[in-house]
Every structure is written in C-alpha cells, then in structure tokens.
Design an enzyme around this catalytic site. Structure first.
Site, PDB file in Angstrom:
ATOM      1  N   ILE A   1      -1.370   2.421  -4.370  1.00  0.00           N
ATOM      2  CA  ILE A   1      -1.189   0.979  -4.256  1.00  0.00           C
ATOM      3  C   ILE A   1      -0.373   0.511  -5.453  1.00  0.00           C
ATOM      4  CG2 ILE A   1      -3.375   0.491  -5.448  1.00  0.00           C
ATOM      5  CD1 ILE A   1      -3.655  -1.987  -3.680  1.00  0.00           C
ATOM      6  N   SER A   2       0.542  -0.402  -5.219  1.00  0.00           N
ATOM      7  CA  SER A   2       1.349  -0.929  -6.314  1.00  0.00           C
ATOM      8  C   SER A   2       0.468  -1.613  -7.354  1.00  0.00           C
ATOM      9  CB  SER A   2       2.374  -1.935  -5.779  1.00  0.00           C
ATOM     10  OG  SER A   2       3.294  -1.322  -4.907  1.00  0.00           O
TER      11      SER A   2
ATOM     12  N   SER B   1      -2.624   0.013   1.891  1.00  0.00           N
ATOM     13  CA  SER B   1      -4.024  -0.357   2.130  1.00  0.00           C
ATOM     14  C   SER B   1      -4.174  -1.719   2.775  1.00  0.00           C
ATOM     15  CB  SER B   1      -4.802  -0.338   0.813  1.00  0.00           C
ATOM     16  OG  SER B   1      -4.349  -1.374  -0.052  1.00  0.00           O
TER      17      SER B   1
ATOM     18  N   ASP C   1       7.083   1.012  15.025  1.00  0.00           N
ATOM     19  CA  ASP C   1       8.150   0.042  15.209  1.00  0.00           C
ATOM     20  C   ASP C   1       7.775  -1.327  14.663  1.00  0.00           C
ATOM     21  OD1 ASP C   1      10.281  -1.432  16.054  1.00  0.00           O
ATOM     22  OD2 ASP C   1      10.371  -0.484  18.023  1.00  0.00           O
ATOM     23  N   GLY C   2       8.512  -1.776  13.653  1.00  0.00           N
ATOM     24  CA  GLY C   2       8.243  -3.076  13.051  1.00  0.00           C
ATOM     25  C   GLY C   2       9.310  -4.089  13.349  1.00  0.00           C
TER      26      GLY C   2
END
Length: 252
Positions: A53-54, A83, A145-146
């Site tokens: 996670i960033s 997440s 697919d976004g």
C-alpha cells in the site's frame, strides 16, 4: 518524497499529516478521517501477493492534487487500487448526499490485476462501512476492464515507463490524472485536459522505487483496449500493451 508519517491511531496519523502540511483541505481531512487505514493494511505496508500500500503521505499528495476535480457526482478511476483504501477516500469526496443518504451519483472504479486483492478490497470496504456503496454501484472493484470513461479524475498507483496515451484519452473535459512515470528514476506527473481537449503535463516531484512486482501489461491492455475490440479476441491472444509483461509495478 522521503517524509515518513506516523501515528498510533488513524486519527493521530491524519492529525500529524495536517500538522506537517501534507493535508491542507478540510474536505480531504474529513474524507481521510472517515477511512480507517487499519482496515486496509495486512502487515505494515504489505498487502499480500507481492503488493504494498502506498505511504499515507503519497495518498495525501494524490488526493490534494486531484481535489479540484473531485467534486460531488464526479467519476473517478483508481488504477492499481490494491487494498481499496484510496478508493474509500475518493468515494467520500465524490459521493452526493441527499438527506444524509448517498443518492447514487459519484462513482469510483478501482481496478487491480490480482483477483485475490480485488476480493480482499471488497471485504475491506464492507468492513469500513461502505457495503451500501458497493451494492449500489457507487464503488466498483474490478479485476480487468476499467473502461467506461470518461473520468473526471484518474489516480495511478503503478509506474508507467512512459505516459500511457490511452489513459489520457479517458480523461473527461476537463479532467486530471496523477501518475508516476519512469523506470528506475520516476516522477509524479500531473496531466490536465481542459474543456477544449487540450492536454498539458507538469512534473510535480521525484519518487523512489519502494517495491516492484512484475506484470501489469494485461491489465492495461484490458483497461485501454479500444471499444471496437472484441473482449473474446483479447482473451485469445497474448497482450501487446504499452506496458509490457515485464513492466515494473511500483507502489510508492
């Protein structure tokens, strides 16, 4: 960006970021305060499957940068959603409330290439009180697919070797994207598209590789495939993306 933010609780973490000037907007402060980061972290920065996670300050920078486009009712895309933490924050910024109940406008799409992470992110979001938003389609977590843009704001949590033109095309008019670009040496780049479709780019600051993971090419192929391309055709052939299968995926 080497600044390390700490806090024994989520409230303390947000307070410290505000104290050091990383969170300046009251809207961002309120949104981040509503999302308990502890619900989205497996083990410190690790979220499993080789992903991380960033850092909190990177999420703060991203949201502050995209804020002018994160108006209530906006459509937002988070590429490399991990997440689901940033998806939750973005949701609180674009959800439209009517008598304290979200009315179905304001959508955040989170896309991730590891199906297990998508499943886990849905559990995290539900645990954080966003089950209704998931059920109502105001939050969508997908592996694949976004498309279905345009998007008012796009956040990319994975480094692209070069600027992905197909993602720029998916920006609305106006629209903004926050994306790390580069291989070993990387810069955070702000991409703006104005009402006439003119695109400008601005390098904001340098970032360092923290963790890498192979293979995001097939995800971007699905994400940016032209609408005229049949999905079954994509599934039958090996991806040939501007992000190769050996592309470096960087969580900052």
């Amino acid at each position: 960006m080497a600044w390390r933010c700490t806090g024994t609780t989520n409230a303390e973490l947000i307070k410290n970021m505000a104290k050091h000037g990383l969170v300046n907007s009251e809207r961002v402060l309120a949104a981040m305060s509503k999302v308990d980061r502890a619900n989205y972290v497996y083990n410190k920065a690790n979220i499993g499957h080789g992903a991380t996670i960033s850092a909190p300050h990177m999420h703060a920078h991203a949201v502050e940068n995209l804020l002018p486009l994160l108006r209530p009712g906006a459509r937002v895309l988070d590429v490399g959603a991990g997440s689901g933490y940033l998806v939750a924050v973005l949701h609180h910024l674009v959800a439209v409330l009517h008598h304290l109940v979200a009315d179905g406008t304001g959508t955040v799409v989170g896309i991730e290439h590891v199906p297990e992470l998508v499943d886990w992110s849905v559990q995290n979001l539900a645990r954080d009180g966003l089950g209704a938003a998931l059920a109502g389609g105001r939050i969508r977590m997908v592996a694949g697919d976004g498309r279905k843009g345009p998007y008012d704001a796009i956040h990319v949590g994975a480094a692209a070797p070069t600027m992905p033109a197909e993602l720029v095309e998916q920006l609305a008019r106006p629209g903004r994207m926050f994306i790390p670009v580069g291989t070993v040496a990387q810069q955070i780049v702000q991409v703006d598209k104005d009402a006439d479709g003119n695109v400008t780019q601005q390098e904001l600051f340098d970032v360092k590789v923290r963790t890498t993971m192979r293979a995001m090419g097939w995800l971007l192929r699905l994400l940016t495939a032209r609408r005229s391309t049949c999905r079954s055709r994509i599934a039958r052939r090996r991806p040939n993306s501007i992000w190769s299968l050996n592309a470096v995926r960087t969580k900052l």
